[in-house]
Scaffold this active site. Structure first.
Site, PDB file in Angstrom:
ATOM      1  CB  THR A 117      -6.877 -15.387  20.544  1.00  0.00           C
ATOM      2  OG1 THR A 117      -6.243 -14.730  19.423  1.00  0.00           O
ATOM      3  CG2 THR A 117      -7.595 -14.327  21.321  1.00  0.00           C
ATOM      4  NE  ARG A 150      -1.167  -6.799  18.249  1.00  0.00           N
ATOM      5  CZ  ARG A 150      -0.329  -5.815  18.738  1.00  0.00           C
ATOM      6  NH1 ARG A 150       0.765  -5.809  18.383  1.00  0.00           N
ATOM      7  NH2 ARG A 150      -0.939  -5.370  19.676  1.00  0.00           N
ATOM      8  CE  LYS A 202      -6.063 -11.345  18.487  1.00  0.00           C
ATOM      9  NZ  LYS A 202      -5.448 -12.508  17.876  1.00  0.00           N
ATOM     10  NE  ARG A 209     -10.677  -4.404  13.547  1.00  0.00           N
ATOM     11  CZ  ARG A 209     -10.748  -5.459  12.746  1.00  0.00           C
ATOM     12  NH1 ARG A 209      -9.891  -6.673  12.927  1.00  0.00           N
ATOM     13  NH2 ARG A 209     -10.855  -5.547  11.348  1.00  0.00           N
ATOM     14  CG  HIS A 240     -14.568  15.336  14.326  1.00  0.00           C
ATOM     15  ND1 HIS A 240     -13.720  15.204  15.473  1.00  0.00           N
ATOM     16  CD2 HIS A 240     -15.294  16.490  14.832  1.00  0.00           C
ATOM     17  CE1 HIS A 240     -13.778  15.985  16.181  1.00  0.00           C
ATOM     18  NE2 HIS A 240     -14.710  16.689  16.109  1.00  0.00           N
ATOM     19  CB  CYS A 256     -10.354 -12.441  15.388  1.00  0.00           C
ATOM     20  SG  CYS A 256      -8.838 -13.665  15.027  1.00  0.00           S
TER      21      CYS A 256
END
Length: 407
Positions: A117, A150, A202, A209, A240, A256
């Site tokens: 990455t 990933r 990426k 997140r 919801h 990550c």
């Protein structure tokens, strides 16, 4: 096409094994000679469900391991990409070093795929200049691409097969050649695009997140202030159809989510206020947990920190990966305040990493009054009833007892 996978860590090794197991001629390369010898001796170097079986299949398919670079048609670079903690910018040293070594032995027309990455523009700023300085013509002598990994520890084998992938290259022709290799094992959708888009995509995925987790952690702090149940609130809010809040926790670890957002903060300091604040919130959680420990100790008249035990050293459940572990961050915070003696146990970590680390759960639980659940390993779920007479701070919301402290 012969493929050389450079860097046999958490990403490189499973990738090399997966390719070899699906008919690709693979040689795995790592400068760590002890690691290479371990693999040559028929042993994997970390724990991961399904890895040993995949390793066996790869050996039967003829995978090779070396501490020296070998000629190949394609080189996949899967080396670490840390960030400079002062500037927050990416440290591309390992990637650049790998590229330099490839150029010493590669034939004309070789393809170099960076899986590590990297921040947007890393290839333009660091990789292209190095190649050109060595009198290689990009697009003729050597082709560059970015195919960011990933996968996540704990579910690597499944995700290698089923997750979608992105391949960024200078030309569609090279992208398609790379895609042919990945198609050998990847059942997910493989998207081809330009290099900078692949780099950014990426980093954006992990940053999203991180921000979501930071929101959950900030909610936890708000709810603690007014004695509300953050988990119940998130559960109801997530009913919801357009709401999906992640769970709060003792911090964010791994290589990550806890690292990649800093790449953007370092490169775009005036434009990343939300991202920067999310990082600060998540990095503050180990200290927040420490504050909760102090409050609970006072409430139960536990005066000696040596009667407190932290369950879990890894950054997530059922892996042995301790990179950027919230528990290690908490212990570092304690050391800065000269507090020592807290006990630690993790069934997944077999090497001694910190003081007062136990390898026997029975001894660990016998010597503590307050257990702080930092990681929700399957081991804990199997033995949770053995802790029913303990004071428990559950930072992962895995304990079924009615009387338990939460964040």
């Amino acid at each position: 096409m012969k493929v050389s996978v450079i860097g046999l860590g958490y990403i490189g090794l499973p990738t090399a094994l997966m390719m070899a197991s699906h008919g690709v001629e693979v040689i795995g390369v790592d400068f760590n000679k002890n690691l290479v010898e371990t693999l040559r001796g028929g042993h994997t170097t970390f724990q991961e469900e399904g890895l040993d079986e995949l390793f066996k299949n790869a050996l039967e398919s003829g995978i090779e391991f070396s501490s020296e670079y070998k000629k190949a048609d394609m080189y996949i670079v899967a080396v670490p990409t840390p960030y400079d903690k002062a500037s927050k910018k990416i440290d591309a040293t390992y990637v650049v070093s790998a590229i330099k070594e490839v150029m010493k032995i590669c034939d004309k027309g070789a393809i170099v795929v960076i899986e590590s990455t990297i921040s947007p523009g890393t290839i333009d700023r660091f990789i292209r200049p190095v190649i050109e300085e060595n009198n290689f013509k990009i697009g003729e002598d050597i082709h560059i691409a970015h195919a960011p990994e990933r996968i996540i520890p704990g579910n690597m084998i499944y995700e290698l097969k089923h997750n979608s992938r992105t391949i960024g290259a200078d030309s569609k022709e090279i992208a398609e050649q790379i895609k042919e290799v990945y198609v050998s094992f990847c059942q997910g959708n493989i998207v081809t695009t330009d290099i900078r888009t692949a780099e950014m995509t990426k980093v954006v995925e992990n940053t999203f997140r991180d921000i979501n987790i930071a929101f959950a952690n900030e909610l936890a702090k708000i709810c603690r202030q007014d004695n509300m149940d953050v988990h119940e609130i998130i559960r109801i809010a997530n009913m919801h159809p357009r709401v999906n809040i992640l769970q709060p926790g003792p911090g964010v670890g791994g290589h990550c989510i806890s690292v990649d957002p800093w790449f953007l903060v370092g490169d775009y300091p005036g434009l990343t206020n939300l991202i920067h604040q999310a990082r600060k919130i998540n990095d503050s959680m180990p200290a927040f947990v420490l504050g909760r420990i102090a409050t609970i100790m006072k409430e139960h008249d536990i005066k000696d920190v040596s009667r407190v035990g932290l369950y879990g050293l890894t950054y997530k459940e059922d892996v042995d990966d301790v990179r950027e572990s919230p528990t290690l961050q908490l212990l570092e915070c304690m050391q800065r305040h000269l507090a020592q003696g807290i006990k630690v146990f993790d069934p997944m970590v077999t090497t001694k990493l910190v003081d007062n680390q136990y390898d026997d759960f029975d001894v660990f639980k016998r010597e503590v009054d307050l257990v702080v659940i930092m990681v929700g390993h399957s081991h804990l779920k199997q033995h949770i009833n053995e802790l029913k007479d303990k004071v428990i701070l559950d930072t992962r919301c895995v304990c079924p007892f009615e009387k338990v402290y939460r964040l």
